[in-house]
Design an enzyme around this catalytic site. Structure first.
Site, PDB file in Angstrom:
ATOM      1  N   PHE A  92      34.470  44.622  33.680  1.00 40.10           N
ATOM      2  CA  PHE A  92      33.847  43.424  34.240  1.00 40.10           C
ATOM      3  C   PHE A  92      32.335  43.632  34.353  1.00 40.10           C
ATOM      4  O   PHE A  92      31.878  44.695  34.792  1.00 40.10           O
ATOM      5  CB  PHE A  92      34.451  43.183  35.627  1.00 40.10           C
ATOM      6  CG  PHE A  92      33.933  41.975  36.342  1.00 40.10           C
ATOM      7  CD1 PHE A  92      34.506  40.729  36.120  1.00 40.10           C
ATOM      8  CD2 PHE A  92      32.898  42.084  37.251  1.00 40.10           C
ATOM      9  CE1 PHE A  92      34.037  39.603  36.790  1.00 40.10           C
ATOM     10  CE2 PHE A  92      32.429  40.970  37.926  1.00 40.10           C
ATOM     11  CZ  PHE A  92      32.997  39.735  37.694  1.00 40.10           C
ATOM     12  N   ASN A 194      34.706  43.324  45.589  1.00 41.58           N
ATOM     13  CA  ASN A 194      34.624  42.156  44.706  1.00 41.58           C
ATOM     14  C   ASN A 194      35.884  42.189  43.851  1.00 41.58           C
ATOM     15  O   ASN A 194      35.908  42.778  42.783  1.00 41.58           O
ATOM     16  CB  ASN A 194      33.365  42.207  43.837  1.00 41.58           C
ATOM     17  CG  ASN A 194      33.306  41.027  42.886  1.00 41.58           C
ATOM     18  OD1 ASN A 194      33.993  40.021  43.085  1.00 41.58           O
ATOM     19  ND2 ASN A 194      32.493  41.133  41.854  1.00 41.58           N
ATOM     20  N   PRO A 195      36.952  41.547  44.350  1.00 46.06           N
ATOM     21  CA  PRO A 195      38.252  41.648  43.666  1.00 46.06           C
ATOM     22  C   PRO A 195      38.388  40.564  42.610  1.00 46.06           C
ATOM     23  O   PRO A 195      37.533  39.683  42.490  1.00 46.06           O
ATOM     24  CB  PRO A 195      39.227  41.351  44.814  1.00 46.06           C
ATOM     25  CG  PRO A 195      38.475  40.346  45.645  1.00 46.06           C
ATOM     26  CD  PRO A 195      37.004  40.693  45.539  1.00 46.06           C
TER      27      PRO A 195
HETATM   28  C1  LIG Z   1      35.826  41.239  39.620  1.00 45.66           C
HETATM   29  S1  LIG Z   1      36.004  42.896  39.023  1.00 45.66           S
HETATM   30  C2  LIG Z   1      34.792  43.639  40.080  1.00 45.66           C
HETATM   31  C3  LIG Z   1      34.203  44.910  39.608  1.00 45.66           C
HETATM   32  C4  LIG Z   1      33.023  45.402  40.445  1.00 45.66           C
HETATM   33  N1  LIG Z   1      33.413  45.579  41.853  1.00 45.66           N
HETATM   34  C5  LIG Z   1      31.844  44.472  40.344  1.00 45.66           C
HETATM   35  O1  LIG Z   1      31.514  43.792  41.315  1.00 45.66           O
HETATM   36  O2  LIG Z   1      31.238  44.411  39.274  1.00 45.66           O
HETATM   37  C6  LIG Z   1      37.556  43.343  39.772  1.00 45.66           C
HETATM   38  C7  LIG Z   1      38.068  44.749  39.467  1.00 45.66           C
HETATM   39  O3  LIG Z   1      39.296  44.902  40.203  1.00 45.66           O
HETATM   40  C8  LIG Z   1      40.204  45.679  39.458  1.00 45.66           C
HETATM   41  N2  LIG Z   1      41.538  45.379  39.969  1.00 45.66           N
HETATM   42  C9  LIG Z   1      42.288  44.276  39.769  1.00 45.66           C
HETATM   43  N3  LIG Z   1      43.439  44.356  40.449  1.00 45.66           N
HETATM   44  C10 LIG Z   1      43.416  45.552  41.096  1.00 45.66           C
HETATM   45  C11 LIG Z   1      44.340  46.232  41.944  1.00 45.66           C
HETATM   46  N4  LIG Z   1      45.498  45.673  42.288  1.00 45.66           N
HETATM   47  N5  LIG Z   1      43.996  47.461  42.421  1.00 45.66           N
HETATM   48  C12 LIG Z   1      42.827  48.030  42.079  1.00 45.66           C
HETATM   49  N6  LIG Z   1      41.911  47.438  41.277  1.00 45.66           N
HETATM   50  C13 LIG Z   1      42.209  46.215  40.793  1.00 45.66           C
HETATM   51  C14 LIG Z   1      39.951  45.274  38.021  1.00 45.66           C
HETATM   52  O4  LIG Z   1      40.384  46.280  37.133  1.00 45.66           O
HETATM   53  C15 LIG Z   1      38.435  45.047  38.022  1.00 45.66           C
HETATM   54  O5  LIG Z   1      37.768  46.217  37.603  1.00 45.66           O
END
Ligand SMILES: C[S@@+](CC[C@H](N)C(=O)[O-])C[C@H]1O[C@@H](n2cnc3c(N)ncnc32)[C@H](O)[C@@H]1O
Length: 287
Positions: A92, A194-195
């Protein structure tokens, strides 16, 4: 061959990108030109004429960008706080709106020594690494469940550590697993997250639909599936007076704060808008 005015190459690039529906065509044209020339964007006016090979290289990247490949994939980096992280396929791209969440978190840490910070859903590692850069005394943990994202995060963490930043502790884990970071229960000063939060089925621009990993962007239950678990985890991780900040969709301005208010240990629940005035992230403190 005859050198050509850079200004004209940038104007032509802007025109092509505008026609392709790119949101910020001039910005992208200038950043592509700066990337090709290996200079900072602010120094472009100091480069009046360029070789035809430079114009060609700019043109090739502009063609890619016109196909809606994200600018950051083409130039190879994205900024957050005072740092830049490498990004590309499979991870991302950090967004400008996340700056506000970072700022809130750093403000909360003021006056606290050796704070413990957790970045849930770290992706490229941008939030965790920006905190570690701003607060060398912090102990920063970060987790993601995607192997490709973690490989980018590892690369970025190594690069920041090589620059002298305090290393962050990167983990592979699923934030929906109630045992993740159990050893930190009640010890954390700041949780940042930031999910994925865009409701499944939402139409998004091609840059997002075709280049951000699906699971990084979209979540079920109208977009709050992962957030629900992050709220539960924050309630157990935070120490008294610790704080949590969670980014959310602009349709979640009421639903996500309501979710935090169901946790009696969380107080001062407040929603915040982004620079365009849309509801963007929620914060709370551990009472
Ligand atoms: C919107 S991106 C945000 C990345 C970073 N925090 C940023 O702001 O650039 C969400 C991230 O959450 C991870 N993700 C999604 N579901 C998850 C889960 N159940 N547990 C851990 N990570 C998760 C994804 O792989 C992705 O890298």
């Amino acid at each position: 061959m005859k050198r050509q005015p850079l200004r004209l190459a940038i104007l032509e690039a802007t025109r092509i990108l505008e026609h392709a529906g790119v949101a910020s065509p001039r910005n992208d044209a200038e950043l592509i030109a700066a990337h090709v020339l290996g200079v900072e964007r602010g120094r472009l006016p100091l480069v009046p004429l360029v070789d035809p090979s430079v114009v060609d290289a700019i043109g090739q990247l502009v063609t890619q960008r016109a196909k809606r490949v994200p600018l950051q994939h083409l130039i190879g980096w994205a900024a957050l706080g005072a740092i830049a992280v490498s990004v590309g396929p499979g991870v991302f791209v950090p967004r400008p709106e996340t700056e506000l969440l970072l700022e809130w978190g750093l403000a909360l840490l003021k006056g606290r020594e050796y704070p413990v910070v957790v970045d849930l859903c770290t992706g490229s590692g941008a939030l965790a690494l920006a905190v570690a850069h701003a607060r060398p005394d912090a102990v920063v943990y970060a987790v993601d469940n995607d192997a490709t994202a973690l490989a980018w995060a590892r690369h970025n963490a190594d690069a920041r550590a090589a620059e002298g930043d305090t290393p962050v502790r990167l983990y592979s884990g699923d934030v929906t697993d109630p045992t993740v970071f159990a050893e930190l229960d009640g010890l954390v000063d700041l949780v940042l997250c930031n999910p994925p939060y865009v409701p499944e089925g939402t139409t998004v621009p091609p840059e997002v639909a075709e280049h951000d990993p699906h699971q990084a962007v979209f979540a079920s239950e109208g977009g709050i599936d992962v957030i629900r678990h992050v709220v539960a985890m924050s309630a157990r991780l935070l120490k008294p007076a610790g704080g949590v900040a969670i980014e959310h969709d602009d349709t979640h301005g009421a639903a996500v704060p309501a979710l935090l208010r169901t946790r009696r240990v969380l107080t001062n629940v407040r929603d915040h808008s982004d620079l365009t005035g849309r509801p963007r992230f929620v914060t709370a403190l551990r009472g």
